[in-house]
Each structure stands twice: as C-alpha cells, then as structure tokens.
Write a protein that holds these residues in place. Sequence first.
Motif, PDB file in Angstrom:
ATOM      1  N   LEU A  11      -2.648  -3.039   3.018  1.00  0.00           N
ATOM      2  CA  LEU A  11      -1.217  -3.191   3.241  1.00  0.00           C
ATOM      3  C   LEU A  11      -0.899  -4.623   3.659  1.00  0.00           C
ATOM      4  O   LEU A  11      -1.561  -5.186   4.527  1.00  0.00           O
ATOM      5  CB  LEU A  11      -0.761  -2.226   4.335  1.00  0.00           C
TER       6      LEU A  11
ATOM      7  N   GLN B 181      11.799  -5.136  10.868  1.00  0.00           N
ATOM      8  CA  GLN B 181      10.833  -4.378  11.662  1.00  0.00           C
ATOM      9  C   GLN B 181      11.254  -2.923  11.858  1.00  0.00           C
ATOM     10  O   GLN B 181      10.418  -2.022  11.807  1.00  0.00           O
ATOM     11  CB  GLN B 181      10.645  -5.080  13.013  1.00  0.00           C
TER      12      GLN B 181
ATOM     13  N   PHE C 147      10.565  -1.115   8.682  1.00  0.00           N
ATOM     14  CA  PHE C 147       9.126  -0.927   8.539  1.00  0.00           C
ATOM     15  C   PHE C 147       8.645   0.244   9.387  1.00  0.00           C
ATOM     16  O   PHE C 147       7.868   1.077   8.928  1.00  0.00           O
ATOM     17  CB  PHE C 147       8.377  -2.208   8.916  1.00  0.00           C
ATOM     18  N   GLU C 148       9.125   0.347  10.625  1.00  0.00           N
ATOM     19  CA  GLU C 148       8.748   1.474  11.490  1.00  0.00           C
ATOM     20  C   GLU C 148       9.221   2.797  10.899  1.00  0.00           C
ATOM     21  O   GLU C 148       8.507   3.806  10.956  1.00  0.00           O
ATOM     22  CB  GLU C 148       9.304   1.278  12.899  1.00  0.00           C
TER      23      GLU C 148
ATOM     24  N   LYS D 123       6.885   3.645   8.022  1.00  0.00           N
ATOM     25  CA  LYS D 123       5.581   4.103   8.515  1.00  0.00           C
ATOM     26  C   LYS D 123       5.639   5.566   8.953  1.00  0.00           C
ATOM     27  O   LYS D 123       4.727   6.345   8.643  1.00  0.00           O
ATOM     28  CB  LYS D 123       5.095   3.238   9.681  1.00  0.00           C
ATOM     29  N   LEU D 124       6.692   5.941   9.650  1.00  0.00           N
ATOM     30  CA  LEU D 124       6.833   7.331  10.086  1.00  0.00           C
ATOM     31  C   LEU D 124       7.001   8.270   8.889  1.00  0.00           C
ATOM     32  O   LEU D 124       6.368   9.328   8.827  1.00  0.00           O
ATOM     33  CB  LEU D 124       8.015   7.476  11.037  1.00  0.00           C
TER      34      LEU D 124
ATOM     35  N   GLU E  87       5.932   7.723   5.870  1.00  0.00           N
ATOM     36  CA  GLU E  87       4.633   7.762   5.188  1.00  0.00           C
ATOM     37  C   GLU E  87       3.653   8.671   5.927  1.00  0.00           C
ATOM     38  O   GLU E  87       2.930   9.448   5.304  1.00  0.00           O
ATOM     39  CB  GLU E  87       4.057   6.350   5.074  1.00  0.00           C
ATOM     40  N   LYS E  88       3.626   8.591   7.251  1.00  0.00           N
ATOM     41  CA  LYS E  88       2.711   9.437   8.035  1.00  0.00           C
ATOM     42  C   LYS E  88       3.007  10.914   7.792  1.00  0.00           C
ATOM     43  O   LYS E  88       2.087  11.708   7.565  1.00  0.00           O
ATOM     44  CB  LYS E  88       2.845   9.112   9.526  1.00  0.00           C
TER      45      LYS E  88
ATOM     46  N   ARG F  29      -9.948   4.246   8.458  1.00  0.00           N
ATOM     47  CA  ARG F  29      -9.402   2.918   8.701  1.00  0.00           C
ATOM     48  C   ARG F  29     -10.511   1.897   8.465  1.00  0.00           C
ATOM     49  O   ARG F  29     -11.663   2.124   8.833  1.00  0.00           O
ATOM     50  CB  ARG F  29      -8.906   2.824  10.138  1.00  0.00           C
TER      51      ARG F  29
ATOM     52  N   TYR G 183      -5.507  -4.105   8.021  1.00  0.00           N
ATOM     53  CA  TYR G 183      -4.457  -3.086   7.875  1.00  0.00           C
ATOM     54  C   TYR G 183      -4.729  -2.428   6.529  1.00  0.00           C
ATOM     55  O   TYR G 183      -4.061  -2.703   5.524  1.00  0.00           O
ATOM     56  CB  TYR G 183      -3.083  -3.729   7.917  1.00  0.00           C
TER      57      TYR G 183
ATOM     58  N   LEU H 165       5.209   3.281   1.543  1.00  0.00           N
ATOM     59  CA  LEU H 165       4.732   1.908   1.710  1.00  0.00           C
ATOM     60  C   LEU H 165       4.083   1.351   0.451  1.00  0.00           C
ATOM     61  O   LEU H 165       3.538   0.238   0.458  1.00  0.00           O
ATOM     62  CB  LEU H 165       3.759   1.833   2.897  1.00  0.00           C
TER      63      LEU H 165
END
Length: 96
Positions: free
Chosen positions: A9, A17, A20-21, A24-25, A27-28, A45, A50, A73
């Motif tokens: 990534l 930002q 982006f947050e 990310k949530l 995507e999770k 990981r 990243y 993402l």
Amino acid sequence: MLFMVEMDLSVPLTFDQKEFERLKLTEKNHFQELQRSGKWRHIWRVTGHYANVSIFDVDNNAELHDLLTGLPLYPFMTIKVTPLNRHPSSLHDDDR
C-alpha cells in the motif's frame, strides 16, 4: 483455486487523512466478511512495510480479480498474484 497475493500500500502524503481512515475501516469490514466466507483464508503483515501477504481460495482468476479490484484501498495498491498448487507431500487435506 489458491492464490498468494502480495499487497503493498502506498497512499500519497497529500491524501485526505479522514478519508483514508474511513477507507481503512470500510476495507477492514469488507476483508473480515471475505475471511468469514472462506475466500480470504490467511493474511500476514510484512514486517516494516505497509504490506501484507494473503492466501485467497476462489473459484477462478476472474473471481480473484473482482475481489481485489473491489477493495476500497485498491487504487493505492501494488499487487502481485501467484497461483498455488497443492504439494504432493503435504499432510494437509485442505491444501487444494
């Protein structure tokens, strides 16, 4: 079909930002649903990056393509896909 997928990534420093947050949530949550379905079997990981290495269990190349391009993402990812085959000496029956 099993595939090893390496995802790296890279998000531009100028990217918002908060957005982006949010991505990310999203995507999770999407990733965890794919894990529950058995399509995204494993994720690790990569230390110091990243990035992750994952194992997908899908019906065909097209399904994997659709899953990957559907990740929130995805636009920020460099992806390497390696098809996998069961090793004849494996003791695990689920290594198909």
